[in-house]
Design an enzyme around this catalytic site. Structure first.
Site, PDB file in Angstrom:
ATOM      1  N   ASP A 169       2.206  43.217   0.543  1.00 16.37           N
ATOM      2  CA  ASP A 169       1.222  42.442  -0.216  1.00 16.37           C
ATOM      3  C   ASP A 169       0.077  43.398  -0.537  1.00 16.37           C
ATOM      4  OD1 ASP A 169      -0.239  40.249  -1.316  1.00 16.37           O
ATOM      5  OD2 ASP A 169      -1.278  39.933   0.574  1.00 16.37           O
ATOM      6  N   SER A 170      -0.856  42.929  -1.349  1.00 22.71           N
ATOM      7  CA  SER A 170      -2.045  43.740  -1.632  1.00 22.71           C
ATOM      8  C   SER A 170      -2.934  43.851  -0.382  1.00 22.71           C
ATOM      9  CB  SER A 170      -2.845  43.098  -2.757  1.00 22.71           C
ATOM     10  OG  SER A 170      -3.278  41.810  -2.346  1.00 22.71           O
ATOM     11  N   TYR A 220      -4.754  42.845  -6.358  1.00 22.95           N
ATOM     12  CA  TYR A 220      -3.779  42.988  -7.434  1.00 22.95           C
ATOM     13  C   TYR A 220      -4.121  42.077  -8.617  1.00 22.95           C
ATOM     14  CZ  TYR A 220      -0.306  45.765  -4.775  1.00 22.95           C
ATOM     15  OH  TYR A 220       0.369  46.750  -4.086  1.00 22.95           O
ATOM     16  N   GLY A 221      -4.871  41.017  -8.328  1.00 23.66           N
ATOM     17  CA  GLY A 221      -5.275  40.111  -9.411  1.00 23.66           C
ATOM     18  C   GLY A 221      -6.122  40.810 -10.459  1.00 23.66           C
ATOM     19  N   CYS A 252       3.646  38.462  -2.144  1.00 22.80           N
ATOM     20  CA  CYS A 252       2.463  38.417  -3.006  1.00 22.80           C
ATOM     21  C   CYS A 252       2.887  37.720  -4.293  1.00 22.80           C
ATOM     22  CB  CYS A 252       2.018  39.846  -3.297  1.00 22.80           C
ATOM     23  SG  CYS A 252       0.705  39.977  -4.528  1.00 22.80           S
ATOM     24  N   ASN A 253       2.225  36.625  -4.622  1.00 22.25           N
ATOM     25  CA  ASN A 253       2.593  35.902  -5.846  1.00 22.25           C
ATOM     26  C   ASN A 253       2.337  36.739  -7.087  1.00 22.25           C
ATOM     27  OD1 ASN A 253       3.010  32.667  -5.282  1.00 22.25           O
ATOM     28  ND2 ASN A 253       1.808  33.676  -3.732  1.00 22.25           N
ATOM     29  N   THR A 254       1.260  37.516  -7.048  1.00 19.94           N
ATOM     30  CA  THR A 254       0.907  38.306  -8.236  1.00 19.94           C
ATOM     31  C   THR A 254       1.973  39.383  -8.483  1.00 19.94           C
ATOM     32  OG1 THR A 254      -1.389  37.953  -7.606  1.00 19.94           O
ATOM     33  CG2 THR A 254      -0.971  39.619  -9.288  1.00 19.94           C
ATOM     34  N   GLU A 256     -10.325  38.545   1.791  1.00 22.65           N
ATOM     35  CA  GLU A 256     -10.212  39.876   2.428  1.00 22.65           C
ATOM     36  C   GLU A 256     -11.569  40.366   2.936  1.00 22.65           C
ATOM     37  OE1 GLU A 256      -7.783  42.715   2.468  1.00 22.65           O
ATOM     38  OE2 GLU A 256      -6.227  41.185   2.258  1.00 22.65           O
ATOM     39  N   CYS A 305      -1.006  31.746  -3.965  1.00 25.01           N
ATOM     40  CA  CYS A 305      -1.360  33.119  -3.579  1.00 25.01           C
ATOM     41  C   CYS A 305      -1.241  33.160  -2.063  1.00 25.01           C
ATOM     42  CB  CYS A 305      -2.798  33.420  -4.010  1.00 25.01           C
ATOM     43  SG  CYS A 305      -3.509  34.910  -3.269  1.00 25.01           S
ATOM     44  N   HIS A 339      -2.702  34.735   0.143  1.00 23.03           N
ATOM     45  CA  HIS A 339      -3.961  34.783   0.904  1.00 23.03           C
ATOM     46  C   HIS A 339      -4.497  33.375   1.205  1.00 23.03           C
ATOM     47  CE1 HIS A 339      -4.197  39.037  -0.109  1.00 23.03           C
ATOM     48  NE2 HIS A 339      -5.282  39.144   0.646  1.00 23.03           N
TER      49      HIS A 339
HETATM   50  N1  DGL Z   1      -1.672  37.758  -1.883  1.00 19.90           N
HETATM   51  C1  DGL Z   1      -1.760  38.096  -3.290  1.00 19.90           C
HETATM   52  C2  DGL Z   1      -1.045  37.002  -4.087  1.00 19.90           C
HETATM   53  O1  DGL Z   1      -0.274  36.268  -3.500  1.00 19.90           O
HETATM   54  C3  DGL Z   1      -3.183  38.393  -3.624  1.00 19.90           C
HETATM   55  C4  DGL Z   1      -3.396  38.963  -4.970  1.00 19.90           C
HETATM   56  C5  DGL Z   1      -4.558  39.880  -5.124  1.00 19.90           C
HETATM   57  O2  DGL Z   1      -4.606  40.887  -4.419  1.00 19.90           O
HETATM   58  O3  DGL Z   1      -5.378  39.618  -6.013  1.00 19.90           O
HETATM   59  O4  DGL Z   1      -1.205  36.839  -5.279  1.00 19.90           O
END
Ligand code: DGL
Length: 260
Positions: free
Chosen positions: A6-7, A38-39, A69-71, A147, A176, A178
Site C-alpha cells: 500500500d502507499s 498515491y491519491g 490499496c484501492n487507488t 497517516e 480506501c 486507510h
Molecule cells: N490506502 C490507499 C487506498 O486504498 C491510500 C491512497 C493514498 O495513498 O492516497 O486508496
C-alpha cells in the site's frame, strides 16, 4: 509467501484479515510511504510504483501479491496482471454488499480522488446503475491525514460524510484501505442508521482461495516482515496509535530504498 503493499499503513487493515485466514503463511508488507499519498500521484506514477514494488516482492519469493490499496488497484492492476505471471489480488469498494443491504437504494462511497476518477471505478459503478444510486465522495487528503494523525481529521471526516448523510444514504462504503483505521470515528459521525461497509474480510477470503502454499508444508507461526520506503520510527508510532494495528506493534520494521 504472500506480498502485500500500500502507499502506507492502510493495507495493514487488509493484512490483519489475511493473517486471520492464513496464520501459517509468511507475509511481506511494504508501505511506500516515501511516495504517499498515491491519491496525489499521476496515474503513470502509481503504475510505475506498483510495478517496482511487485517486482521487489517477487524477488523476495512471494508467489501472490495483494494490492492492498484501492487507488493502486483502480489505476495499476491491469498493468500488473499483464506484467507478472503470478496471481495479483486487488481491492475495490464494496458497492455490491452495500447495494444488497441498502433499503434506500442510495449508497455513499468514500475513496481517494484518483480512485473515483478511474475508468475501472466508473465501470464498476455501471454494473449497479440505475437500480442503486451511488454517491461518490472523493476525499482529498484524508488518507494522508490518517497517516499524519492530523488535528483536523474529524473536521475532514465531517466534511466528506455530511453531504452523503444529507442526501439520505443508508450505507457508506470505505473505498480506501486507510479508512477502516478511523471506522469508529466515522460511525460516531454518521450515527447508527448508516451502515459502514468494509470489504477487507472478503479480500482475505479471496487471497485464501487463490494462494497456493509451497509443497514444503506450513511454517507454524510464520513471520510477518514489515518494510517502509519512509521512516521506520514513524511507521512504528503509527502502529502504536491505531488500536486495530496494536497486535503488530512488536514487529521490527525495515527501511528500504526503492527508487523509480
Ligand atoms: N490506502 C490507499 C487506498 O486504498 C491510500 C491512497 C493514498 O495513498 O492516497 O486508496
Amino acid at each position: 509467501m504472500i506480498g502485500v503493499f500500500d502507499s502506507g499503513i492502510g493495507g495493514l487493515t487488509v493484512l490483519s484479515h489475511i493473517r486471520a485466514q492464513l496464520p501459517d503463511t509468511p507475509i511481506v508488507y511494504l508501505a511506500d510511504q516515501a511516495y504517499a499519498p498515491y491519491g496525489d500521484l499521476t496515474h503513470d506514477r502509481v503504475i510505475e510504483r506498483s510495478r517496482l514494488i511487485s517486482q521487489w516482492l517477487l524477488a523476495q519469493g512471494c508467489t501472490l501479491v495483494v494490492v492492498a490499496c484501492n487507488t493502486a488497484t483502480a489505476v495499476a492492476i491491469e498493468a500488473l496482471r499483464t506484467g507478472f505471471a503470478i496471481p495479483i489480488v486487488g481491492v475495490e469498494p464494496g458497492i455490491k454488499p452495500a447495494a444488497l443491504q441498502s433499503l434506500s437504494q442510495r449508497i455513499g462511497i468514500l475513496a481517494t480522488e484518483n480512485t473515483v476518477a478511474s475508468s475501472r471505478y466508473l465501470l464498476l459503478l455501471e454494473r449497479f446503475l440505475p437500480e442503486v444510486e451511488v454517491l461518490s465522495q472523493g476525499c482529498a487528503g484524508l488518507a494522508d491525514a490518517i497517516e499524519q494523525q492530523s488535528d483536523d481529521l474529524d473536521q475532514r471526516l465531517r466534511r466528506y460524510c455530511q453531504p452523503l448523510i444529507d442526501q439520505g444514504v443508508d450505507q457508506i462504503v470505505l473505498g480506501c484501505t486507510h479508512y477502516p483505521l478511523v471506522k469508529d470515528r466515522i460511525a460516531l459521525l454518521v450515527g447508527p442508521q448508516v451502515a459502514i461497509v468494509d470489504t477487507s474480510g472478503a479480500i482475505a477470503l479471496e487471497v485464501k482461495r487463490r494462494y497456493q502454499p509451497p509443497l514444503t508444508g506450513p511454517v507454524v507461526g510464520a513471520p510477518i516482515r514489515l518494510y517502509t520506503t519512509g521512516s521506520a520510527v514513524r511507521f512504528d508510532s503509527l502502529m502504536r496509535s491505531y488500536p486495530m494495528l496494536a497486535w503488530l506493534q512488536d514487529l521490527a520494521i525495515a527501511e528500504l530504498t526503492l527508487r523509480s
